[in-house]
Design an enzyme around this catalytic site. Structure first.
Site, mmCIF file in Angstrom:
data_model
loop_
_atom_site.group_PDB
_atom_site.id
_atom_site.type_symbol
_atom_site.label_atom_id
_atom_site.label_comp_id
_atom_site.label_asym_id
_atom_site.label_seq_id
_atom_site.Cartn_x
_atom_site.Cartn_y
_atom_site.Cartn_z
ATOM 1 N N CYS A 1 72.497 56.120 69.185
ATOM 2 C CA CYS A 1 73.583 55.158 69.107
ATOM 3 C C CYS A 1 73.289 53.996 68.168
ATOM 4 C CB CYS A 1 73.858 54.541 70.479
ATOM 5 S SG CYS A 1 74.158 55.743 71.763
ATOM 6 N N GLY B 1 74.759 57.706 64.877
ATOM 7 C CA GLY B 1 75.554 58.444 65.844
ATOM 8 C C GLY B 1 76.849 58.892 65.221
ATOM 9 N N ASN C 1 72.330 50.987 72.794
ATOM 10 C CA ASN C 1 71.581 52.018 72.081
ATOM 11 C C ASN C 1 70.270 52.168 72.840
ATOM 12 O OD1 ASN C 1 69.527 51.804 69.093
ATOM 13 N ND2 ASN C 1 70.183 53.632 70.179
ATOM 14 N N GLY C 2 69.955 53.389 73.247
ATOM 15 C CA GLY C 2 68.701 53.594 73.973
ATOM 16 C C GLY C 2 68.922 54.499 75.163
ATOM 17 N N TYR D 1 62.263 57.904 60.082
ATOM 18 C CA TYR D 1 63.472 58.712 59.918
ATOM 19 C C TYR D 1 64.781 58.033 60.324
ATOM 20 C CZ TYR D 1 66.844 62.476 60.789
ATOM 21 O OH TYR D 1 67.967 63.250 60.804
#
Ligand code: SF4
Length: 482
Positions: free
Chosen positions: A15, A41, A116-117, A256
């Site tokens: 996310c 995402g 996010n997570g 990445y």
């Protein structure tokens, strides 16, 4: 008919989040910010705004550009404050009910929230909440936070959010929108990134600096691990309401996940990738003619590798940028062409000894196909160099990775992997080499500077749900609570 994930051999970021306080065009800014965070995402996106009286929301499956570029949609999202979210689904269907930001009406008013997570004790918390009567609408672990806020006995939104977050374990960078404020929080270890910016008098919170750049916002600073920022009519205030913990940012952000033009916790992602490539060359170079990246993610590391060993950097594989992340797969025969939909070998590989640089090997499926493609294009030798250590463990902190037994490096030695992908040689950057590229002297085994659990199995945040055998990776509980 099924859908084929064309990039299924990389770990996937789950996310990205974005928040705006105090700008007349907050929804348009959020749409642009989310567009810049699209790499984090691609399955769904959502924006919630507050216009001083009411909240307005639009959530949809698909890319930000497909869903938030029309005047119509943005026109239906009036207001000076907004939060938004892009999501990569980890398991099962990408149901609209899971698309964030989530919104709930509380006794203190409305609150929209997204993060996010991944929470590592959300199964456990969810069971407790369900037993006490909470009714869940989604399988998202964000909803656990929503219910913890609802059941908190504290007074203000801020206190209730702190109360809720003190009960959760996991990695999260979160933004929330109440009737009077935009709130940003980063988990105590700071596993996922979060930055603060300013556009005129407006405040911006975003997962990465590239989302500030797209709207011309000024980078102010990173949100600190364990920091809670509240922006309201009184301005911005910051607190650190959680137990102190040692900072452990996800090192894979540099390898990445993050966009190369972002700066994460003060370090340029692009420059760090080049330095990892240079380390890789120092550690494992073999005689060759050209250095070729697997585009796009292998490009900066290949530039660093080529510069370090003095070989030409060549685009020996061309990526088709017009292919979506998923592609309808009508027949088995077409499925075999999968990798060629995205990558094709260039004619310049003929007769060459090639150093092929990629960022990671997860299952090994894409590496095998790309090595074969490079050979078919006439390469004499193919030496694969990977700008991360072997991925031996799954991530439980918000990155979709396969189960451990599907990770090639967890079940094979380097020699076995070399044979499996049919390369002439294979080498990964060492863990210490990776840390050196990040400006450290090496990995401090007693107090590692980053989260590197997918390479070491050293999980810095307790895995309560996983250890209880309740969930294998990320939370999905709908079957149990339905
Ligand atoms: S386990 Fe790996 S991917 Fe997950 S947060 Fe840690 S370093 Fe990042």
């Amino acid at each position: 008919m099924t859908t084929l994930p064309l990039d299924d051999d990389h770990p996937h970021e789950e996310c990205g989040v974005f928040g705006v306080y105090g700008h007349a065009e907050s929804a348009a800014l959020a749409a642009l910010g989310l567009h810049a965070l699209q790499h984090r995402g691609q399955e769904a996106a959502g924006i919630v705004v507050y216009d001083g009286e009411q909240f307005h929301a639009h959530r949809a499956l698909g890319h930000v550009g497909e869903n938030f570029s029309s005047k119509d949609v943005i026109g239906r999202l009036p207001g000076g404050c907004a939060i938004g979210h892009v999501r990569y689904a980890t398991t099962g269907e990408v149901a609209l009910r899971n698309v964030q930001p989530l919104f709930a009406d509380f006794e203190f008013g409305g609150l929209a929230i997204c993060h996010n997570g991944n929470l590592t004790n959300s199964y456990h918390l969810r069971r407790q909440l369900v037993r006490r009567g909470s009714l869940f609408q989604s399988t998202s672990d964000t909803e656990v936070i929503v219910h913890l806020i609802a059941t908190s006995l504290k007074e203000s939104v801020e206190e209730r959010l702190i109360d809720a977050l003190r009960q959760v374990q996991g990695a999260y960078s979160l933004v929330a929108l109440s009737q009077g404020s935009v709130i940003g929080v980063r988990d105590p270890l700071g596993v996922r990134p979060l930055v603060l910016g300013q556009l005129g008098d407006a405040w911006i919170i975003a997962s990465e600096t590239c989302a500030l750049d797209i709207i011309g916002a000024r980078f102010v600073r990173d949100v600190e691990p364990g920091e809670l920022i509240v922006i309201d009519g009184a301005g911005l205030r910051s607190s650190k309401p959680f137990d102190r913990a040692r900072r452990r940012l996800c090192i894979f952000e540099y390898i990445y996940f993050a966009r190369p033009d972002s700066v994460v916790d003060g370090i340029s992602v692009y420059e760090s990738r080049k330095r990892i490539g240079a380390e890789l060359a120092r550690e494992s170079h073999v005689p060759a003619d050209i250095v070729v990246p697997v585009p796009d993610s292998g490009v900066p590391a290949a530039i660093g590798y080529a510069a370090e060993c003095g070989l030409p950097f060549e685009l020996g594989i061309i990526r088709n940028h017009y292919v979506g992340r998923t592609f309808i797969e009508p027949t088995d025969q077409i499925r075999h062409l999968g990798v060629k939909l995205k990558h094709n070998a260039n004619r310049n590989l003929q007769g060459k000894r090639v150093i092929l640089v990629d960022d990671s090997i997860v299952r090994g499926t894409t590496s095998t196909k790309i090595v074969a493609m490079v050979r078919q294009a006439g390469a004499r030798e193919v030496h694969v160099r990977i700008s991360s250590p072997p991925t031996t463990h799954p991530c439980f902190y918000g990155i979709a990775t396969p189960e451990r037994d599907q990770l090639l490096a967890s079940r094979m030695s380097i020699e076995e992997m070399t044979r499996y992908i049919e390369a002439d040689s294979l080498a990964f950057v060492s863990l210490d080499g990776l840390y050196r590229a990040m400006g450290e002297r090496g990995r401090d085994a007693r107090a590692p500077q980053y989260c590197d659990a997918c390479f070491t199995g050293d999980y810095a945040i307790a895995l309560a749900d996983h250890e209880a055998g309740k969930v294998s990776t990320q939370l999905s509980l709908l079957a149990e609570t339905a």
